[in-house]
Write a protein that holds these residues in place. Structure first.
Motif, short mmCIF file in Angstrom:
data_model
loop_
_atom_site.label_atom_id
_atom_site.label_comp_id
_atom_site.label_asym_id
_atom_site.label_seq_id
_atom_site.Cartn_x
_atom_site.Cartn_y
_atom_site.Cartn_z
N LEU A 16 -33.96 -68.55 -30.48
CA LEU A 16 -34.37 -69.66 -31.32
C LEU A 16 -35.85 -69.52 -31.70
O LEU A 16 -36.22 -69.73 -32.86
N GLU A 17 -36.68 -69.14 -30.75
CA GLU A 17 -38.10 -68.91 -31.04
C GLU A 17 -38.28 -67.77 -32.04
O GLU A 17 -39.11 -67.86 -32.94
N ALA A 18 -37.51 -66.70 -31.89
CA ALA A 18 -37.60 -65.57 -32.81
C ALA A 18 -37.19 -65.98 -34.22
O ALA A 18 -37.85 -65.59 -35.20
N LEU A 19 -36.12 -66.75 -34.33
CA LEU A 19 -35.67 -67.22 -35.65
C LEU A 19 -36.73 -68.11 -36.30
O LEU A 19 -37.03 -67.96 -37.49
N THR A 20 -37.28 -69.02 -35.52
CA THR A 20 -38.30 -69.93 -36.04
C THR A 20 -39.51 -69.16 -36.53
O THR A 20 -40.03 -69.42 -37.61
N GLN A 21 -39.95 -68.20 -35.73
CA GLN A 21 -41.11 -67.39 -36.11
C GLN A 21 -40.83 -66.59 -37.38
O GLN A 21 -41.67 -66.53 -38.28
N MET A 23 -38.73 -67.31 -39.77
CA MET A 23 -38.64 -68.20 -40.92
C MET A 23 -40.02 -68.70 -41.36
O MET A 23 -40.27 -68.91 -42.54
N GLN A 24 -40.94 -68.84 -40.42
CA GLN A 24 -42.27 -69.34 -40.73
C GLN A 24 -43.22 -68.26 -41.24
O GLN A 24 -44.13 -68.56 -42.00
N SER A 25 -43.02 -67.03 -40.83
CA SER A 25 -44.01 -66.00 -41.10
C SER A 25 -43.65 -65.05 -42.24
O SER A 25 -44.41 -64.14 -42.53
N PRO A 29 -35.36 -64.24 -47.98
CA PRO A 29 -34.46 -64.62 -49.07
C PRO A 29 -33.67 -65.86 -48.69
O PRO A 29 -33.40 -66.11 -47.51
N LEU A 30 -33.28 -66.64 -49.67
CA LEU A 30 -32.60 -67.90 -49.44
C LEU A 30 -31.37 -67.75 -48.56
O LEU A 30 -31.16 -68.55 -47.64
N GLU A 31 -30.55 -66.75 -48.81
CA GLU A 31 -29.32 -66.56 -48.04
C GLU A 31 -29.63 -66.28 -46.56
O GLU A 31 -28.96 -66.79 -45.67
N GLU A 32 -30.65 -65.46 -46.32
CA GLU A 32 -31.04 -65.16 -44.94
C GLU A 32 -31.62 -66.39 -44.26
O GLU A 32 -31.37 -66.63 -43.07
N ALA A 33 -32.42 -67.16 -44.99
CA ALA A 33 -32.99 -68.38 -44.43
C ALA A 33 -31.89 -69.37 -44.05
O ALA A 33 -31.94 -70.00 -43.00
N LEU A 34 -30.88 -69.50 -44.90
CA LEU A 34 -29.77 -70.39 -44.61
C LEU A 34 -29.00 -69.92 -43.37
O LEU A 34 -28.66 -70.72 -42.50
N GLN A 38 -28.63 -71.96 -39.88
CA GLN A 38 -27.33 -72.26 -39.27
C GLN A 38 -27.25 -71.73 -37.84
O GLN A 38 -26.78 -72.42 -36.94
N GLU A 39 -27.73 -70.52 -37.62
CA GLU A 39 -27.74 -69.96 -36.28
C GLU A 39 -28.63 -70.79 -35.37
O GLU A 39 -28.30 -71.07 -34.22
#
Length: 74
Positions: A16-21, A23-25, A29-34, A38-39
């Motif tokens: 979860l920390e890796a995903l958040t980082q 997404m922030q940094s 692309p929109l599809e990957e962000a979505l 979701q994950e």
């Protein structure tokens, strides 16, 4: 493709920390962000469920008469 269920609470938090980082940094692309969002939601739900299980076990132990351990001599 569905992501594998985490093996532990700590593993879920780490992902979860890796995903958040990620997404922030970066400019994801929109599809990957979505997909990351979701994950992340699934990981949060997993963590909440694990915490609820532990809380329930603590309530059962407390009701069973377990008290705080004191190592000091009385």
């Amino acid at each position: 493709m569905k992501k594998a269920t985490p093996k532990s609470f700590e593993e879920a938090l780490k992902r979860l920390e890796a995903l958040t980082q990620a997404m922030q940094s970066s400019e994801m692309p929109l599809e990957e962000a979505l997909a990351a969002y979701q994950e992340g939601n699934e990981l949060v739900q997993y963590c909440q469920n694990k915490l609820a299980e532990v809380e329930q076990k603590l309530h059962v132990l407390d009701e069973g008469g377990l008290k705080e351990l004191s190592l000091e001599a009385e």
